[in-house]
Write a protein that holds these residues in place. Structure first.
Motif, PDB file in Angstrom:
ATOM      1  N   UNK A  62       0.866  -1.265   0.018  1.00  0.00           N
ATOM      2  CA  UNK A  62       0.044   0.146   0.157  1.00  0.00           C
ATOM      3  C   UNK A  62       0.799   1.082   0.040  1.00  0.00           C
ATOM      4  N   UNK A  63       0.473   2.437  -0.444  1.00  0.00           N
ATOM      5  CA  UNK A  63       1.190   3.540  -0.472  1.00  0.00           C
ATOM      6  C   UNK A  63       0.326   4.301   0.809  1.00  0.00           C
ATOM      7  N   UNK A  68       6.693   9.006   4.194  1.00  0.00           N
ATOM      8  CA  UNK A  68       7.785   8.339   5.249  1.00  0.00           C
ATOM      9  C   UNK A  68       7.089   6.989   5.615  1.00  0.00           C
ATOM     10  N   UNK A  69       6.008   6.723   5.632  1.00  0.00           N
ATOM     11  CA  UNK A  69       5.451   5.809   6.088  1.00  0.00           C
ATOM     12  C   UNK A  69       5.298   4.465   4.800  1.00  0.00           C
ATOM     13  N   UNK A  70       5.443   3.300   5.168  1.00  0.00           N
ATOM     14  CA  UNK A  70       5.236   2.285   4.141  1.00  0.00           C
ATOM     15  C   UNK A  70       4.467   1.261   4.794  1.00  0.00           C
ATOM     16  N   UNK A  71       3.379   0.697   3.893  1.00  0.00           N
ATOM     17  CA  UNK A  71       2.413  -0.279   4.663  1.00  0.00           C
ATOM     18  C   UNK A  71       2.204  -1.470   3.744  1.00  0.00           C
ATOM     19  N   UNK A  72       1.755  -2.527   4.143  1.00  0.00           N
ATOM     20  CA  UNK A  72       1.525  -3.661   3.517  1.00  0.00           C
ATOM     21  C   UNK A  72       0.516  -4.412   4.341  1.00  0.00           C
ATOM     22  N   UNK A  88       7.377   2.742   9.807  1.00  0.00           N
ATOM     23  CA  UNK A  88       7.795   4.107  10.015  1.00  0.00           C
ATOM     24  C   UNK A  88       9.322   4.253  10.451  1.00  0.00           C
ATOM     25  N   UNK A  89      10.136   5.261   9.809  1.00  0.00           N
ATOM     26  CA  UNK A  89      11.576   5.370  10.225  1.00  0.00           C
ATOM     27  C   UNK A  89      11.478   6.147  11.576  1.00  0.00           C
ATOM     28  N   UNK A 149      14.775   0.790  17.933  1.00  0.00           N
ATOM     29  CA  UNK A 149      14.900   1.867  18.599  1.00  0.00           C
ATOM     30  C   UNK A 149      15.558   3.192  18.189  1.00  0.00           C
ATOM     31  N   UNK A 150      16.342   3.046  17.169  1.00  0.00           N
ATOM     32  CA  UNK A 150      17.212   4.301  16.462  1.00  0.00           C
ATOM     33  C   UNK A 150      16.725   4.473  15.044  1.00  0.00           C
ATOM     34  N   UNK A 151      16.387   3.496  14.353  1.00  0.00           N
ATOM     35  CA  UNK A 151      16.017   3.995  12.813  1.00  0.00           C
ATOM     36  C   UNK A 151      14.783   3.379  12.644  1.00  0.00           C
ATOM     37  N   UNK A 152      14.297   2.106  12.999  1.00  0.00           N
ATOM     38  CA  UNK A 152      13.201   1.458  12.443  1.00  0.00           C
ATOM     39  C   UNK A 152      11.878   1.182  13.293  1.00  0.00           C
ATOM     40  N   UNK A 153      10.886   1.227  12.708  1.00  0.00           N
ATOM     41  CA  UNK A 153       9.778   0.893  13.671  1.00  0.00           C
ATOM     42  C   UNK A 153       8.703   0.281  12.876  1.00  0.00           C
ATOM     43  N   UNK A 154       8.044  -0.893  13.331  1.00  0.00           N
ATOM     44  CA  UNK A 154       7.122  -1.805  12.565  1.00  0.00           C
ATOM     45  C   UNK A 154       6.041  -2.192  13.569  1.00  0.00           C
ATOM     46  N   UNK A 155       4.724  -2.018  12.804  1.00  0.00           N
ATOM     47  CA  UNK A 155       3.642  -2.388  13.698  1.00  0.00           C
ATOM     48  C   UNK A 155       2.781  -3.391  12.922  1.00  0.00           C
ATOM     49  N   UNK A 156       2.136  -4.145  13.565  1.00  0.00           N
ATOM     50  CA  UNK A 156       1.128  -5.054  12.583  1.00  0.00           C
ATOM     51  C   UNK A 156      -0.281  -5.322  13.597  1.00  0.00           C
TER      52      UNK A 156
END
Length: 190
Positions: A62-63, A68-72, A88-89, A149-156
């Motif tokens: 998904x866009x 800045x946010x990527x989704x799938x 999210x970065x 905790x410094x560059x990457x954040x992923x939720x599901x």
């Protein structure tokens, strides 16, 4: 008089042939749902991380609303469910990202019977997060977040395309929860 005699003969006929063995109730049974044994494959397309996903799930990119946010979405057509994943970065916003992820889960407290949280840590891969199992008739049965905790954040978040009825969707939820945990356990940040 003929009608009365006819009615009497019919009733005797019915009584004669209706007598037989006593009705025996069927034994109680449990619904047995069997899902295919999961087979995992690496998912790496256009994300700043890789992870393993069940081949049963179709990946739909998904866009997101901001650049800045990527989704799938990991869609499970056989189970009528989708795991919505957002990346999210991390800049200087780790506190707000963590708060938002935890608040999203807490919104289900109204309908949930219980929310079980399991801390996840993999220092070798720099993956830290939380896995939430939502018990009861809540809209989402499972949620997670993972970060370095410094560059990457992923939720599901897991959602079913059905009215939330925990007893009915519990076997499918357990199957997908295992896939979600496998996803967390196999994250490698790029």
């Amino acid at each position: 008089m003929k009608k009365l005699l006819y009615l009497l003969v019919v009733m005797c006929f019915i009584l004669f042939f209706s007598c037989g063995e006593d009705a025996i109730p069927k034994p109680k049974a449990q619904l047995r749902l069997e899902y295919p044994q999961p087979k995992y494959e690496l998912e790496a397309k256009s994300l700043p991380l890789t992870f393993e996903k069940n081949k049963l799930a179709k990946t739909i990119y998904q866009q997101a609303s901001n650049n800045r946010q990527l989704a799938l979405n990991l869609e499970y057509p056989l189970l009528n469910a989708t795991v919505y994943i957002s990346y999210m970065p991390v800049t200087s916003n780790i506190d707000s990202l963590l708060r938002d992820a935890q608040n999203l889960t807490q919104k289900h407290v109204v309908k949930a019977d219980n929310i079980q949280s399991d801390l996840y840590e993999n220092p070798d891969r720099k993956v830290y997060g939380m896995f939430y199992q939502v018990l009861g008739n809540a809209a989402s049965q499972s949620q997670f977040y993972a970060t370095d905790s410094t560059k990457h954040f992923l939720t599901g978040s897991l959602y079913f395309y059905a009215k939330p009825n925990f007893d009915s969707i519990q076997p499918a939820a357990a199957y997908i929860q295992n896939d979600m945990m496998r996803l967390m356990e196999t994250i490698v940040w790029k």
